[in-house]
Write an enzyme that holds these catalytic residues in place. Structure first.
Site, short mmCIF file in Angstrom:
data_model
loop_
_atom_site.label_atom_id
_atom_site.label_comp_id
_atom_site.label_asym_id
_atom_site.label_seq_id
_atom_site.Cartn_x
_atom_site.Cartn_y
_atom_site.Cartn_z
CE LYS A 1 10.71 20.43 -11.13
NZ LYS A 1 9.67 19.67 -10.49
CD GLU B 1 8.21 12.72 -15.35
OE1 GLU B 1 7.21 13.42 -15.15
OE2 GLU B 1 9.34 13.20 -15.52
CB SER C 1 12.82 22.95 -14.53
OG SER C 1 12.04 24.12 -14.61
CG HIS D 1 -1.66 -1.25 1.46
ND1 HIS D 1 -2.91 -1.52 0.94
CD2 HIS D 1 -1.30 -2.36 2.16
CE1 HIS D 1 -3.29 -2.74 1.33
NE2 HIS D 1 -2.33 -3.27 2.05
#
Ligand code: ARG
Length: 468
Positions: A293, A300, A287, A166
């Site tokens: 970043k 992704e 970024s 979980h």
């Protein structure tokens, strides 16, 4: 005259005998597949060469024409490879491009190549050959992926990290064990592709348009020449079945789902909040506005690619459903989804393999995280069962009380005093502290398939032997 009604002046050279005029521009456009099936040129030429050889051996084609056809096809292969063939949508597809070029090169003999054959069995043959090669390439990529995982697993067979259920801290595990879970998935993916390959490896060639042919052809010979196990047994099925494409795409989808799950873990692990891993510069992006970043874009994208791959499988299933036997032009729509799924999966596999090879684990951080969240509570319960012979359910309850106590005192389980512990269960002795360390916790899980480093090393060895 509008564009959509504009006519091609000439009728098609290869099938235009009964046509007075050429197709409308828009007809030619919807009909043509050359923009994508050009990718089948090698398979198409291989199929034609095997067919021509067989025609000669069967006495259907003269040796002289056969030689001219072989030489012509060899030259065309080179021309395709060098990008010298001009593609013409009026010539519809790869089969007509090859045959038309062959006619330029060797004249009328080219027209004999299509004896006892149709584009229907031709394209089915080409595409089976293509999918077969695609599977072989994916198999190699899956092996490299697993080898890379095994290297990292071996380097981190003892490194401890939290195992989750979980996405809540559950029990300590080893990094090697976690990575090996993906090796298991990839090995099943490989075996699924192998099953698919074995089932598709039958030759449609010689089924002709749908009914077979009156020429004395030898389908066993062409099947053998093309590396198929046997000719397909039913000519109708041979030209119209595409379940091999669906099955291939299902294998791709399942593999892509596995990669996507792993990619999601890489995204989570590389976040500042988790800080479990660092992806290398080569597999991170910055970024344009936030200088701090470091984004896991590759992960992704691997996570996202599964969408188009499952989409391809759905496309193929929907195209096929409700198609009457035998060939219908609908089947031309089998190629783009398969090509795209293969390209996406190949790229995704290469990217995730690159990420895995380069990533570094933050061992201290993983160790701390593994100790948090009372992750060795189960070890206390197991100790109570083993040493004090308390039934597991009761042991679970006692441990729950200890966890509550630690929570109230805002300390770790190992920081509870022996007096604290004995106030809950008098049979507890100081020996219990031994099972509270995450090292001992993972080392104790020696059941087959468990997370103990010794088991992890044995599993790595077994996988290396399988892959070698
Ligand atoms: N380009 C076609 C395809 O991909 C080849 C087969 C054409 N057959 C036909 N009867 N028109 O399916």
């Amino acid at each position: 005259m509008s564009d959509s009604t504009k006519k091609h002046s000439a009728t098609n050279l290869l099938w235009g005998g009964r046509f007075g005029q050429g197709p409308a521009e828009i007809m030619a456009q919807i009909n043509a597949s050359i923009s994508f099936d050009k990718r089948l040129y090698r398979q198409d030429i291989a199929g034609s060469k095997a067919h021509a050889d067989m025609l000669v051996a069967s006495g259907i084609l003269s040796a002289e024409d056969g030689d001219a056809i072989q030489a012509g096809l060899d030259q065309i292969l080179g021309e395709f490879e060098r990008g010298e063939i001009a593609l013409d949508p009026a010539l519809e597809d790869i089969h007509m491009h090859v045959e038309t070029r062959l006619r330029d090169l060797i004249g009328d003999a080219a027209g004999r190549l299509h004896t006892a054959r149709s584009r229907n069995d031709q394209v089915a043959t080409d595409f089976r050959l293509w999918v077969r090669e695609a599977i072989d390439q994916l198999d190699l990529a899956l092996t490299t992926f697993q080898t890379t995982l095994l290297d990292q697993a071996e380097a981190h067979a003892d490194a401890i990290m939290p195992g989750f259920t979980h996405l809540q801290s559950a029990q300590p595990i080893t990094v090697g064990h976690h990575l090996l879970a993906y090796v298991e998935m990839a090995s099943r993916d490989q075996s699924r592709f192998a099953d698919c390959r074995a089932r598709l490896n039958e030759s449609p060639l010689g089924a002709a348009a749908l009914a077979g042919t009156s020429f004395p052809i030898d389908r066993h010979a062409t099947a053998k020449a093309l590396g198929f196990d046997r000719p397909m047994a039913n000519s109708m099925d041979a030209v119209s079945s595409r379940d091999f494409v669906v099955e291939f795409l299902a294998c791709c989808s399942i593999t892509a789902i596995h990669l996507s799950r792993f990619a999601e873990e890489l995204v989570i692990w590389s976040s500042a909040q988790f800080g479990f891993i660092s992806l290398s510069d080569s597999f991170s992006t910055g970024s344009s506005i936030m200088p701090q970043k470091r984004n896991p874009d590759a992960a992704e994208l691997v996570r996202a690619k599964v969408g188009r791959i499952i989409g391809a499988m759905n496309t193929m299933m929907i195209v096929l459903k409700g198609l009457p036997l035998a060939y219908s032009k609908d089947m031309q729509e089998d190629k783009e989804p398969a090509f795209d799924a293969f390209d996406s999966l190949s790229l995704g596999l290469a990217a995730i393999t690159g990420m895995v090879g380069d990533m570094t684990f933050n061992i201290d951080r993983l160790h701390d995280a593994a100790s948090a969240g009372f992750s060795t509570a189960t070890d206390i319960a197991d100790w109570l069962v083993r040493v004090a012979d308390i039934p597991f359910r009761n042991a679970h309850h006692i441990t729950g009380t200890l966890v509550k106590m630690a929570e109230d005192k805002a300390c770790m389980l190992a920081e509870l005093t022996i007096e604290d512990m004995q106030s809950v269960e008098p049979q507890i002795t100081t020996d219990i502290y031994e099972v509270l360390s995450v090292e001992n916790s993972v080392a104790s899980r020696t059941s087959f398939g468990g997370t103990a480093p010794v088991g992890v090393r044995a599993a790595i060895q077994a996988h290396r032997e399988r892959l070698s």
